[in-house]
Design an enzyme around this catalytic site. Structure first.
Site, PDB file in Angstrom:
ATOM      1  N   GLU A  78       0.891  -1.323   0.215  1.00  0.00           N
ATOM      2  CA  GLU A  78       0.083  -0.193   0.194  1.00  0.00           C
ATOM      3  C   GLU A  78       1.265   1.110   0.103  1.00  0.00           C
ATOM      4  OE1 GLU A  78      -2.372   0.195  -0.498  1.00  0.00           O
ATOM      5  OE2 GLU A  78      -3.956  -1.571  -0.286  1.00  0.00           O
ATOM      6  N   GLU A 109       7.868 -22.095   7.283  1.00  0.00           N
ATOM      7  CA  GLU A 109       7.931 -21.023   8.487  1.00  0.00           C
ATOM      8  C   GLU A 109       9.401 -22.085   9.297  1.00  0.00           C
ATOM      9  OE1 GLU A 109       4.807 -22.135  11.817  1.00  0.00           O
ATOM     10  OE2 GLU A 109       4.129 -21.529  10.154  1.00  0.00           O
TER      11      GLU A 109
END
Length: 266
Positions: A78, A109
């Site tokens: 953004e 992960e």
């Protein structure tokens, strides 16, 4: 057992009415902002340390897995359209690579070395900042990444929801928002994810304001990528330069390409 994995304060969820489920989720969500409020001094410390680094060419990197990684990528993505900043200024990395944005990558992960390998592709310097995001505070990908970054003299921070975690102990500035048990036990995309999103908003927005990307309360550097944003830009110009009319403001916006440039040349 960690707080994020502890049992929900509610039982027999399947026996609740739709209204009861919604009301109880909302009741829990109201606790999140209060938890975030308590960590504002830590967020402040991070931003204050980042500003001079950014003024010397620094960048911000988020690293995370699953929901945490996606939230970091969302915040980073953004920045260019909102503030007209380079896409390289803020980068989000997720365990398992870009394919993990939509689909989980098995075991990604758990690789404690991969985050630093991913980060190393960006030629990090001591002006950069690495923020690890993990609700549990025990994700190996994130812990390994911030530890390696810190050892390399890079400013590190984390956003987690468990106190005294390995992640919090591995960074310069731990940001620990204790939101309590999730409505659905262990579903950290809920309250923990909301807390992470709020904190990410605070970090990046405050940083952009401090770097001069905002005038008054306006996104004067935003990308004019569609008609809605062009019209918003025209309104901003008319508010900042009342001597211009709408037609002239639109003409100048087309010529200069940004609200900031029009204001500076009016």
């Amino acid at each position: 057992m960690t707080i994020t994995e502890s049992a929900s304060n509610y039982t027999n969820l399947e026996k609740m009415s739709t209204a009861e489920i919604l009301i109880n989720i909302n009741r829990e969500d109201q606790l999140v902002a209060l938890a975030v409020e308590k960590v504002i001094p830590d967020i402040e410390k991070l931003v204050e340390m980042m500003v001079p680094r950014f003024n010397n060419g620094g960048r911000l990197f988020y690293i995370g897995a699953g929901t945490s990684g996606r939230l970091g990528i969302l915040d980073a993505s953004e920045i260019p359209p909102t503030y007209g900043a380079s896409p390289e200024l803020v980068t989000g990395l997720i365990a398992g690579g870009d394919s993990a944005i939509r689909n989980a990558v098995e075991g990604a992960e758990d690789d404690a070395d991969q985050a630093w390998i991913d980060l190393s592709a960006f030629d990090l310097t001591t002006n950069d900042t690495v923020v690890g995001i993990a609700a549990s505070g025990r994700t190996p990908y994130v812990i390994g990444g911030v530890r390696a970054a810190k050892e390399s003299g890079i400013l590190t921070a984390c956003i987690t929801c468990n106190p005294s975690s390995k992640l919090a102990d591995s960074v310069d500035i731990p940001i620990v928002a204790e939101v309590g048990p999730e409505f659905v036990t262990g579903s950290t995309r809920m309250k923990s994810g909301t807390a992470q999103k709020l904190i990410l908003n605070m970090i990046s927005t405050t940083l952009m304001v401090r770097l001069g990307k905002v005038k008054g309360n306006k996104m004067i550097n935003m990308q004019l990528s569609n008609e809605k944003l062009i019209n918003r830009g025209i309104r901003m110009i008319l508010e900042e330069v009342p001597s211009l009319n709408e037609e002239k403001a639109k003409e100048m916006l087309k010529k200069y390409g940004s609200v900031k440039a029009v204001i500076e040349n009016s």
